[in-house]
Design a protein around this motif. Structure first.
Motif, short mmCIF file in Angstrom:
data_model
loop_
_atom_site.label_atom_id
_atom_site.label_comp_id
_atom_site.label_asym_id
_atom_site.label_seq_id
_atom_site.Cartn_x
_atom_site.Cartn_y
_atom_site.Cartn_z
N UNK A 44 1.13 -1.22 0.11
CA UNK A 44 -0.01 0.05 0.39
C UNK A 44 0.49 1.60 -0.16
N UNK A 45 1.91 1.00 0.77
CA UNK A 45 3.40 2.70 0.85
C UNK A 45 3.50 2.32 -0.89
N UNK A 46 4.22 1.53 -1.47
CA UNK A 46 4.68 2.02 -2.89
C UNK A 46 3.32 2.26 -3.33
N UNK A 47 2.17 2.17 -3.69
CA UNK A 47 0.62 2.00 -4.92
C UNK A 47 0.85 3.74 -3.92
N UNK A 85 9.73 -8.13 -1.58
CA UNK A 85 10.13 -8.59 0.09
C UNK A 85 11.21 -8.27 0.29
N UNK A 86 12.01 -7.51 -1.36
CA UNK A 86 13.13 -6.64 -0.91
C UNK A 86 12.77 -4.86 -0.69
N UNK A 87 11.91 -4.87 -0.58
CA UNK A 87 10.94 -3.75 -0.18
C UNK A 87 11.13 -3.76 1.73
N UNK A 123 21.04 5.40 6.26
CA UNK A 123 20.37 5.90 6.20
C UNK A 123 19.69 5.45 4.73
N UNK A 124 18.14 5.94 4.33
CA UNK A 124 17.43 5.01 3.25
C UNK A 124 16.47 6.45 2.37
N UNK A 125 16.90 5.82 1.28
CA UNK A 125 16.17 7.13 0.16
C UNK A 125 15.57 6.63 -0.57
N UNK A 126 13.61 7.22 -0.98
CA UNK A 126 13.05 7.17 -1.99
C UNK A 126 12.71 8.25 -3.03
#
Length: 220
Positions: A44-47, A85-87, A123-126
């Protein structure tokens, strides 16, 4: 005919009619309606990031196009389950050797993910990027065990918004960093670092520049 014989015959006839009527009514048919699979929070987050409104009537698996890319710039097409799954792994640990790429049929935008070691954790970036124009449409930073206060300020919109609207430059650093009034990292678009968090600011900009260059094989 004698009445005492007529009454039993009438009752017998009525009983036979009732039995025939009951037999003529078909038994009700039971139909099991298959419920759509429950969507995970990560899906849902990705969507939502891609602009797909979550709905039980939407078959998410037909909405997505997914790929993975590794540290050696190897690109593969994968299904939505593998990508999610990777996400999940990256969301939990903040690191991975392989990263998912999410796209959709509704527009030309794709969601990419990157990570780097921070001052007190990962740290992570999207990023949401237009495949045609290479313009960065949306940016979100997150941290895993990053220290509270200055370092965690990468998640604030004032810092994130500096990266939005910039066109990715594969030939050089897309972003430069200005820290304490000096250019710490040269680049096409200079962003202001977080005051008092020089290391985190530097590692974040380095993460973006290095990973955007890695994704060139996907965008070109």
């Amino acid at each position: 005919m004698n009445a005492k014989y007529l009454i039993p015959l009438v009752l017998l006839g009525m009983w036979n009619c009732k039995q025939q009527n009951e037999k003529s009514v078909p038994d009700p048919i039971s139909i099991d309606i298959e419920k759509p699979p429950k969507k995970s929070l990560e899906m849902e987050r990705v969507a939502q990031y891609l602009g797909i409104s979550p709905s039980d009537s939407v078959d998410f698996e037909t909405q997505f196009h997914c790929w993975t890319i590794d540290e050696n710039k190897n690109l593969d097409s994968v299904n939505i389950s593998e990508a999610i799954n990777l996400f999940k792994k990256i969301t939990k640990t903040g690191k991975s050797n392989v990263y998912p790429i999410f796209g959709t049929d509704i527009n030309n935008e794709v969601m990419i993910i990157m990570s780097n070691k921070g001052f007190g954790g990962n740290i992570r970036g999207t990023f949401l990027i237009d495949k045609n124009t290479l313009e960065i449409k949306k940016v979100e930073f997150d941290h895993v065990a990053e220290s509270d206060g200055y370092g965690a300020a990468i998640t604030l919109s004032d810092f994130e918004n500096q990266f939005v609207g910039t066109k990715v430059n594969f030939a050089t650093n897309t972003f430069g960093l200005k820290q304490n009034g000096k250019i710490a990292i040269p680049g096409s678009k200079i962003v202001d670092g977080i005051s008092g968090a020089t290391i985190t600011s530097t590692l974040t900009v380095e993460m973006i520049n290095d990973n955007l260059k890695k994704y060139e094989v996907f965008f070109q």
